[in-house]
Motif scaffolding. Structure first.
Motif, PDB file in Angstrom:
ATOM      1  N   LYS A  51      -1.803   6.887   8.238  1.00 51.85           N
ATOM      2  CA  LYS A  51      -0.385   7.207   8.054  1.00 51.85           C
ATOM      3  C   LYS A  51       0.179   6.483   6.825  1.00 51.85           C
ATOM      4  O   LYS A  51       1.024   7.022   6.112  1.00 51.85           O
ATOM      5  N   VAL A  52      -0.278   5.262   6.579  1.00 50.59           N
ATOM      6  CA  VAL A  52       0.155   4.524   5.388  1.00 50.59           C
ATOM      7  C   VAL A  52      -0.302   5.259   4.127  1.00 50.59           C
ATOM      8  O   VAL A  52       0.448   5.364   3.145  1.00 50.59           O
ATOM      9  N   VAL A  53      -1.541   5.770   4.139  1.00 50.13           N
ATOM     10  CA  VAL A  53      -2.041   6.525   2.988  1.00 50.13           C
ATOM     11  C   VAL A  53      -1.201   7.786   2.773  1.00 50.13           C
ATOM     12  O   VAL A  53      -0.855   8.144   1.639  1.00 50.13           O
ATOM     13  N   MET A  54      -0.860   8.470   3.862  1.00 48.60           N
ATOM     14  CA  MET A  54      -0.009   9.659   3.762  1.00 48.60           C
ATOM     15  C   MET A  54       1.384   9.279   3.252  1.00 48.60           C
ATOM     16  O   MET A  54       1.969   9.991   2.425  1.00 48.60           O
ATOM     17  N   ALA A  55       1.912   8.142   3.729  1.00 52.16           N
ATOM     18  CA  ALA A  55       3.229   7.685   3.279  1.00 52.16           C
ATOM     19  C   ALA A  55       3.232   7.455   1.772  1.00 52.16           C
ATOM     20  O   ALA A  55       4.188   7.818   1.068  1.00 52.16           O
ATOM     21  N   ARG A  56       2.179   6.845   1.262  1.00 49.54           N
ATOM     22  CA  ARG A  56       2.089   6.590  -0.175  1.00 49.54           C
ATOM     23  C   ARG A  56       2.068   7.897  -0.965  1.00 49.54           C
ATOM     24  O   ARG A  56       2.684   8.012  -2.023  1.00 49.54           O
ATOM     25  N   ALA A  57       1.340   8.904  -0.435  1.00 45.73           N
ATOM     26  CA  ALA A  57       1.269  10.199  -1.125  1.00 45.73           C
ATOM     27  C   ALA A  57       2.634  10.877  -1.167  1.00 45.73           C
ATOM     28  O   ALA A  57       2.970  11.558  -2.138  1.00 45.73           O
ATOM     29  N   LEU A  58       3.436  10.680  -0.124  1.00 44.39           N
ATOM     30  CA  LEU A  58       4.747  11.320  -0.054  1.00 44.39           C
ATOM     31  C   LEU A  58       5.839  10.510  -0.753  1.00 44.39           C
ATOM     32  O   LEU A  58       6.914  11.040  -1.043  1.00 44.39           O
ATOM     33  N   ALA A  59       5.574   9.226  -1.004  1.00 45.36           N
ATOM     34  CA  ALA A  59       6.601   8.349  -1.563  1.00 45.36           C
ATOM     35  C   ALA A  59       7.095   8.831  -2.913  1.00 45.36           C
ATOM     36  O   ALA A  59       8.259   8.619  -3.271  1.00 45.36           O
ATOM     37  N   SER A  60       6.247   9.485  -3.695  1.00 44.46           N
ATOM     38  CA  SER A  60       6.610   9.924  -5.049  1.00 44.46           C
ATOM     39  C   SER A  60       7.305  11.279  -5.061  1.00 44.46           C
ATOM     40  O   SER A  60       7.534  11.833  -6.137  1.00 44.46           O
ATOM     41  N   ASN A 120       0.814  -1.213   0.000  1.00 40.64           N
ATOM     42  CA  ASN A 120       0.000   0.000   0.000  1.00 40.64           C
ATOM     43  C   ASN A 120       0.847   1.262   0.000  1.00 40.64           C
ATOM     44  O   ASN A 120       0.502   2.244  -0.660  1.00 40.64           O
ATOM     45  N   SER A 121       1.936   1.251   0.726  1.00 40.74           N
ATOM     46  CA  SER A 121       2.726   2.478   0.856  1.00 40.74           C
ATOM     47  C   SER A 121       3.609   2.754  -0.346  1.00 40.74           C
ATOM     48  O   SER A 121       4.029   3.898  -0.570  1.00 40.74           O
ATOM     49  N   THR A 122       3.885   1.740  -1.173  1.00 40.12           N
ATOM     50  CA  THR A 122       4.807   1.923  -2.295  1.00 40.12           C
ATOM     51  C   THR A 122       4.155   1.800  -3.665  1.00 40.12           C
ATOM     52  O   THR A 122       4.854   1.881  -4.681  1.00 40.12           O
ATOM     53  N   MET A 123       2.850   1.625  -3.724  1.00 39.35           N
ATOM     54  CA  MET A 123       2.221   1.351  -5.024  1.00 39.35           C
ATOM     55  C   MET A 123       2.277   2.535  -5.986  1.00 39.35           C
ATOM     56  O   MET A 123       2.052   2.364  -7.186  1.00 39.35           O
ATOM     57  N   THR A 124       2.588   3.737  -5.509  1.00 41.41           N
ATOM     58  CA  THR A 124       2.682   4.886  -6.408  1.00 41.41           C
ATOM     59  C   THR A 124       4.055   4.997  -7.057  1.00 41.41           C
ATOM     60  O   THR A 124       4.256   5.849  -7.938  1.00 41.41           O
ATOM     61  N   VAL A 125       5.024   4.164  -6.637  1.00 41.71           N
ATOM     62  CA  VAL A 125       6.395   4.308  -7.164  1.00 41.71           C
ATOM     63  C   VAL A 125       6.945   2.972  -7.656  1.00 41.71           C
ATOM     64  O   VAL A 125       8.049   2.570  -7.266  1.00 41.71           O
TER      65      VAL A 125
END
Length: 504
Positions: free
Chosen positions: A412-421, A360-365
């Motif tokens: 926090k996981v959703v926020m992490a995913r948004a910031l991962a990129s 979930n946290s890395t699916m954007t990258v």
């Protein structure tokens, strides 16, 4: 003449004592206590993981305690298997509706107990009984209406009416205002007070402490799976309540730093943007600036923010991110353009329940995790751990299912995913909805750190505490930007603008 004896204390309507609940090696509740008196509105508060859900599950007969007792009106709770007896005692209205959306109000009220004539459902009698039930509890809803077409607040009242029809007079409300705006919340509170006068008792669960002070008489605090205190709301100042919930004294937040000046590079520039929910929107978000969007549920603020994240296509206007035209109606293209987003609904839009925290946290990258479409599991776990540390996600590790996390940690996981990129623009839509006080502080700290790192932030929220982290707040009213407030605004000014006071 003998002195008049004081009136005896009322017998509790519901009482739980010494509740202990274990799930394998984990103790979910080690000292649960609750005493609710007839006719009151009693708040149950605590951080995510404090044991609230476990206690509610035991109070509503969904699970049995390993130790301790539960009683209703002085009598022991029914056996767990006797569901009819439990329905006569207590009911819970959850944040997520339990009504069947495609059925009518009448069908939902009497589901599995429809009146029959010669073995066939009597629709005339069903509608009459539904109308009588709704009228008894002053629920102004058409019994023939499709439940999916109702407002959230009306669906909640249908669920309450259904519970009352079984004979229950003790209703648990679990985060009932999470999807309501200020006016809808006020109507809900008015209905609650009316039902209290009719003999209904409420256990009110909310992370919004302002609501606790507005609608509740008594509050019980859980922390770390233990009972901490029960007190009259009037005798417990807010700092003391937050300290009881967190175990830490409340520290005053410093002044918001000066906003970027007009020469600072713009992250987002929107011009003449129009759509079904908003009209002729022009706004700018600069690097290192947090801009808030405030307004009622019908103001168009959410739809506007979702447009920048690629969820909608406007009918007119343009937007640029980092000087490049923003493609509309394409979430992947918006992500490539430098937009990170925390959507408004964590469960429906924010997480994929069947996947792990790492997924979930890395699916954007995916491009950072491997080449030619292959994901390197070691790279994924390493990046996920970095994001978990950065966002202070409390989990067993990247492989833990995200569905096992508390609401605050899942957010926090959703926020992490948004910031991962490493976005240029971060769009946050109700980022602290349904999380505990400590998680809220942590998430808002990430907003501050994003600003410090030069990211532009567009923050949509119904919470004044969230908006206080903004350098500017834009107010939308009926789809138009009507006011702008710099940091340091007063609550009454902002609320008056949101409500359209003196707007003619």
């Amino acid at each position: 003449m003998s002195e008049r004896q004081p009136d005896p204390a009322p017998r509790p309507l519901t009482e739980a004592r010494g509740i202990v609940k274990r799930y394998g090696p984990v103790t979910a509740l080690r000292d649960g206590q609750l005493t609710v008196l007839p006719g009151e509105s009693h708040a149950l508060v605590g951080r995510n993981g404090a044991g609230k859900s476990t206690l509610v599950g035991i109070l509503t007969g969904l699970t049995a305690p390993d130790e301790g007792t539960v009683s209703f009106d002085g009598e022991p709770a029914p056996p767990l298997a006797d569901r009819d007896a439990w329905r006569k005692k207590v009911a819970c209205v959850y944040q997520k509706p339990t009504v069947v959306p495609e059925l009518t109000v009448a069908e939902n009220l009497f589901i599995n107990r429809q009146p029959l004539r010669r073995g066939v459902i009597s629709w005339r009698l069903l509608h009459r009984q539904a109308a009588d039930l709704l009228d008894t509890w002053d629920v102004r809803v058409d019994p023939r209406a499709r439940t999916a077409d109702l407002r959230v607040e009306d669906r909640q009242m249908v669920e309450i009416a259904r519970a009352l029809s079984f004979g229950a007079r003790f209703i648990v409300l679990d985060e009932p205002t999470a999807q309501l705006d200020k006016r809808e919340i006020e109507r809900l509170f008015t209905r609650m007070r009316s039902l209290q006068r009719a003999g209904v008792t409420f256990l009110y669960i909310s992370h919004h402490l302002k609501e606790v002070y507005e609608v509740c008489r008594t509050v019980t605090v859980l922390r770390d799976a233990r009972w901490v205190t029960t007190a009259a709301v009037a005798d417990l100042p807010r700092p003391a309540l937050v300290e009881a919930m967190t175990g830490e004294a409340v520290l005053a937040r410093g002044d918001v730093r000066p906003a970027p000046d007009a020469t600072t590079e713009a992250c987002l520039v929107a011009t003449g943007l129009s759509g079904p929910a908003f009209e002729d929107i022009g706004l700018t978000v600069r690097r290192g600036e947090v801009v808030g969007l405030a307004g009622s549920s019908g103001s168009g603020k959410v739809q506007l923010a979702e447009t920048f994240a690629g969820l909608h296509t406007p009918t007119a206007g343009t937007a640029e991110v980092g000087g490049v035209a923003l493609p509309f109606g394409d979430v992947t293209a918006a992500l490539r353009a430098g937009v990170g987003c925390v959507p408004r609904d964590r469960d429906e839009q924010g997480t994929v329940p069947g996947l792990s925290v790492g997924d979930n946290s890395t699916m954007t990258v995916p491009g950072r995790l491997g080449r030619y479409g292959f994901i390197g599991q070691k790279r994924k776990r390493t990046l996920a751990r970095e994001l978990m540390d950065r966002l202070d996600v409390h989990a067993q590790g990247p492989d833990q299912p995200v569905s096992d996390l508390s609401g605050g940690n899942a957010q926090k996981v959703v926020m992490a995913r948004a910031l991962a990129s490493d976005p240029r623009l971060l769009v946050l839509i109700n980022p602290t909805a349904g999380v505990d006080v400590k998680s809220k502080e942590s998430l808002l700290a990430r907003v501050d750190s994003a600003r410090d790192s030069g990211i532009g932030v567009l923050l949509v929220s119904d919470e004044l505490d969230d908006l206080r982290h903004c350098d500017r707040v834009l107010v939308l009213f009926h789809g138009r930007i009507t006011d702008e407030y710099r940091a340091g605004w007063r609550d009454n000014e902002l609320i008056a603008s949101i409500e359209g006071v003196d707007r003619g």
